[in-house]
Design a protein around this motif. Structure first.
Motif, PDB file in Angstrom:
ATOM      1  N   GLY A 161       0.780  -1.222   0.000  1.00  0.00           N
ATOM      2  CA  GLY A 161       0.000   0.000   0.000  1.00  0.00           C
ATOM      3  C   GLY A 161       0.815   1.277   0.000  1.00  0.00           C
ATOM      4  O   GLY A 161       1.813   1.412   0.713  1.00  0.00           O
ATOM      5  N   ALA A 162       0.348   2.226  -0.815  1.00  0.00           N
ATOM      6  CA  ALA A 162       0.868   3.589  -0.807  1.00  0.00           C
ATOM      7  C   ALA A 162      -0.277   4.511  -1.187  1.00  0.00           C
ATOM      8  O   ALA A 162      -1.223   4.105  -1.874  1.00  0.00           O
ATOM      9  N   ASP A 163      -0.194   5.756  -0.744  1.00  0.00           N
ATOM     10  CA  ASP A 163      -1.183   6.772  -1.082  1.00  0.00           C
ATOM     11  C   ASP A 163      -1.218   6.952  -2.601  1.00  0.00           C
ATOM     12  O   ASP A 163      -0.247   7.397  -3.212  1.00  0.00           O
ATOM     13  N   ALA A 164      -2.356   6.608  -3.212  1.00  0.00           N
ATOM     14  CA  ALA A 164      -2.467   6.656  -4.672  1.00  0.00           C
ATOM     15  C   ALA A 164      -2.381   8.078  -5.216  1.00  0.00           C
ATOM     16  O   ALA A 164      -2.133   8.275  -6.409  1.00  0.00           O
ATOM     17  N   THR A 165      -2.569   9.079  -4.346  1.00  0.00           N
ATOM     18  CA  THR A 165      -2.521  10.474  -4.794  1.00  0.00           C
ATOM     19  C   THR A 165      -1.145  11.099  -4.590  1.00  0.00           C
ATOM     20  O   THR A 165      -0.942  12.270  -4.910  1.00  0.00           O
ATOM     21  N   ASN A 166      -0.198  10.320  -4.072  1.00  0.00           N
ATOM     22  CA  ASN A 166       1.155  10.805  -3.803  1.00  0.00           C
ATOM     23  C   ASN A 166       2.124  10.121  -4.759  1.00  0.00           C
ATOM     24  O   ASN A 166       2.505   8.969  -4.571  1.00  0.00           O
TER      25      ASN A 166
END
Length: 341
Positions: free
Chosen positions: A36-41
């Protein structure tokens, strides 16, 4: 190297804090563990490719905790797609939609004007998404090309020191990745088979196609698993068809090297396995086999002496389609061939 922290479910807020800081946290789903990672970053998403060693033209699935989030980014959602959401979300169905302009960076989409969305059926991860307030990219949390992880330990084995954390919710239930359905085209097409079967989808929206197109060297795939080698342990995997097991075991017993047998419990018990053979039970039936496949491949991958893995096949229908898709890729399409006298 900074050791990766394993979070218990009571520590979800700590995991969400890392997500919001642009760090990587592996999360559980009903299928496999995702990275997981922030999709907007965009910078955080770039870390995903680096941690996995993943080709940059392999697009990522965006995990959400509400249909409203998809509506925020998708340019158009058809009535058929809404019916599928009602039937299968949360669950093991990923759908691809055309995006609004500049919805995500090209790092997420592989440069395409579409993105794949999934609403996973795991409460811990839904809580993680909601607490962080961000949709999460989530490719399988493993070294690219290797068997997908179905436990937090599998993730730790591959990515310790490369990611900030792992949210541990025990073994996954399904064991093979989600079905990917392209809803961005005039007619829906299955790009990757998974736990939601073609028949189940057709019961909701009518007849659909399955993609048989081989992605070219310079072509960007619309979904994961379409272009690059996947699910492969170090040992050579051979698929053993139903009538060939007696010959396969006879051959294995004569070898000077160690052989792994990946099959249903009943099948393993049918034969006398030599001292050089190690077995891993897939359980009983294709549902248990799908849940246990990657764990079995990983166990043999950790045994340096295993040079060949003999893997059971199932009929390629229903969930068997997804099982055979994964095990066929792990074997590179190689079947055990009976020696002719």
């Amino acid at each position: 190297m900074v050791e990766t922290k394993v979070f218990k479910l009571a520590q979800i807020k700590d995991a969400a804090t890392l997500i919001n800081a642009g760090e990587l946290v592996a999360f559980p789903t009903e299928t496999v563990y995702g990275l997981g990672a922030d999709a907007t970053n965009e910078q955080a998403v770039k870390k995903v490719y680096a941690a996995k060693g993943r080709p940059s033209d392999n697009p990522l699935i965006v995990h959400v905790a509400s249909i409203e989030t998809v509506e925020k980014y998708a340019a158009f959602i058809s009535d058929a797609a809404y019916r599928l959401m009602k039937q299968f979300w949360p669950g093991s169905l990923t759908m691809i939609f055309k995006l609004k302009p500049n919805a995500f960076s090209k790092t997420v989409t592989g440069g395409l004007e579409t993105a794949a969305f999934r609403f996973p059926d795991n409460q811990a991860t839904l809580n993680l998404i909601n607490i962080s307030g961000k949709p999460l990219v989530g490719p399988s949390a493993n070294t690219s090309g290797k068997p997908s992880p179905t436990t937090a330990n599998h993730v730790y084995h591959d990515l310790n020191g490369k990611i900030a954390g792992i949210l541990d919710d025990g073994p996954t239930r399904v064991g093979v990745e989600s079905t990917v359905l392209d809803m961005s085209t005039d007619e829906p097409v299955i790009l990757r088979p998974g736990a939601v079967t073609k028949e189940q989808i057709e019961n909701v929206i009518g007849l659909i196609e399955t993609n048989h197109h081989k992605v070219g060297k310079d072509e960007t795939p619309k979904a994961p698993g379409m272009k690059y080698k996947h699910y492969a342990p170090k040992a050579q995997v051979y698929l053993v068809d139903q009538g060939d097991w007696e010959a396969a075991i006879k051959w294995a017993n004569k070898q000077s090297f160690a052989v792994g047998v990946l099959a249903e419990t009943q099948l393993i018990h049918e034969f006398n396995l030599g001292a050089n053979i190690t077995s891993y039970s897939l359980g009983t039936g294709v549902q248990e086999a799908s849940a246990n496949l990657f764990a079995g491949l990983r166990q043999f991958d950790d045994m340096e002496t295993i040079k060949v893995i003999l893997a059971q096949t199932f009929a390629a229908n229903g969930l068997g389609t997804a099982y055979m898709n994964r095990v066929n890729k792990s074997a590179g399409g190689e079947h055990f061939e009976v020696e002719q006298d």
